[in-house]
Design a protein around this motif. Structure first.
Motif, PDB file in Angstrom:
ATOM      1  N   ASN A 150      -0.661  -7.553  -3.209  1.00  0.00           N
ATOM      2  CA  ASN A 150       0.597  -6.862  -2.882  1.00  0.00           C
ATOM      3  C   ASN A 150       0.495  -5.352  -3.025  1.00  0.00           C
ATOM      4  O   ASN A 150       1.215  -4.605  -2.366  1.00  0.00           O
ATOM      5  CB  ASN A 150       1.732  -7.404  -3.756  1.00  0.00           C
ATOM      6  N   ARG A 151      -0.414  -4.852  -3.884  1.00  0.00           N
ATOM      7  CA  ARG A 151      -0.552  -3.404  -4.063  1.00  0.00           C
ATOM      8  C   ARG A 151      -1.743  -2.842  -3.288  1.00  0.00           C
ATOM      9  O   ARG A 151      -2.181  -1.734  -3.527  1.00  0.00           O
ATOM     10  CB  ARG A 151      -0.674  -3.081  -5.555  1.00  0.00           C
ATOM     11  N   ASP A 245      -9.513  -6.413  -6.623  1.00  0.00           N
ATOM     12  CA  ASP A 245      -8.344  -6.926  -5.916  1.00  0.00           C
ATOM     13  C   ASP A 245      -8.677  -8.122  -5.039  1.00  0.00           C
ATOM     14  O   ASP A 245      -7.800  -8.885  -4.649  1.00  0.00           O
ATOM     15  CB  ASP A 245      -7.746  -5.823  -5.036  1.00  0.00           C
TER      16      ASP A 245
END
Length: 306
Positions: A150-151, A245
């Motif tokens: 999401n980031r 990530d």
């Protein structure tokens, strides 16, 4: 000349409330890459007895599932369905239907929710859904559980098995680094007592790093040194100490040469990682060139959609 892209994405989802993470992950790629998303819901097929009645029943289930799928999407998009999103309801067995669609249609990526492990004795002898989809998928499969990007994706961890050819892994590292403006973090393991800089692990990782950076992608190398245990355990241990990530692992195409080690590496990361894991697909031209031992490589063209 190969053209890599992530423009057409298939997302099988459940309407029972456990498909939310895969959907959110797909929305990240939709926003970031302007990708076309196909949301797929599969209605389980029933008995073959009473085909006419069965057919009417299935059509009714299919129609109701589409209504629920439309409602699911509209909730997330203020009552509308985006132009680059297709909704699809199929009837059949979940895994085989997904594999059939991936095999027969030109999808660039499949995003799936990772199934929870079961404690039942019967399920311990079964392959998990994600394993069965990844096993022979031509296109990459992204497995997500509770966490999604999401980031954004700033750091991609790439485990490197020195016993396997890594051309596809190298090409995808360059492509994904450019596509997402991310750093590639190569992770490899040294299991023998030898001077680090003389080891194959060191040489291979740094050759890959040089080639990646030559393409304008930031890259770093971490080597896990252990004199006991397996290469897989060393890589899994090293991965837990990194902050990434996304994890990208090589596909199964060389299992025939590695005695199943390639498969163990893929399944090991699939089931131990809490962050998304991208499993590269079986690329047919690469697979057959490996069978023939070819060292020839053709230029690669990268498509990056902003």
């Amino acid at each position: 000349m190969k053209i890599r892209k992530l423009n057409k994405i298939l997302v099988p989802i459940s309407l029972a409330g456990d498909g939310e993470t895969a959907f959110k992950q797909a929305m990240f790629f939709r926003r970031r890459l302007s990708a076309n998303i196909t949301l797929l819901h599969i209605v389980p097929s029933g008995s073959r007895i009473g085909n006419a009645i069965q057919s009417d029943t299935v059509r009714g289930l299919q129609a109701r599932a589409m209504v629920r799928l439309v409602r699911f999407v509209k909730i997330h998009f203020k009552g509308r369905i985006p132009e680059n999103m297709k909704l699809r309801v199929e009837v059949g067995q979940h895994i085989s239907k997904i594999k059939e669609i991936v095999r027969e249609e030109s999808f660039d990526l499949v995003i799936i929710n990772k199934t929870k492990k079961s404690n039942s004795l019967i399920d311990k002898f079964k392959k998990h859904s994600v394993d069965r989809i990844v096993d022979d998928s031509i296109c990459p499969v992204l497995s997500v559980e509770n966490r999604w990007t999401n980031r954004g994706v700033r750091d991609i961890l790439v485990p490197v098995d020195v016993s396997r050819r890594s051309r596809d892994l190298l090409e995808w590292s360059i492509f994904m680094g450019k596509l997402l403006n991310a750093r590639i973090h190569l992770l490899t393991a040294l299991l023998v007592k030898i001077e680090l800089e003389r080891s194959l692990a060191f040489r291979k990782a740094h050759i890959m790093k040089e080639l990646i950076m030559r393409e304008g992608v930031d890259c770093k190398v971490t080597i896990v040194e252990r004199e006991e245990g397996t290469r897989l355990n060393a890589l899994l241990l090293g991965a837990k100490k990194q902050s990434s990530d996304l994890i990208m692992v090589q596909g199964h195409q060389e299992m025939i040469f590695s005695g199943g080690q390639g498969e163990k590496l893929v399944t090991g990361f699939l089931h131990s990682s809490s962050i998304p894991v991208l499993c590269l697909g079986i690329e047919q031209d690469s697979f057959f060139s490996n069978l023939l031992g070819s060292r020839n490589s053709s230029p690669i063209k990268y498509e990056v959609s902003n």
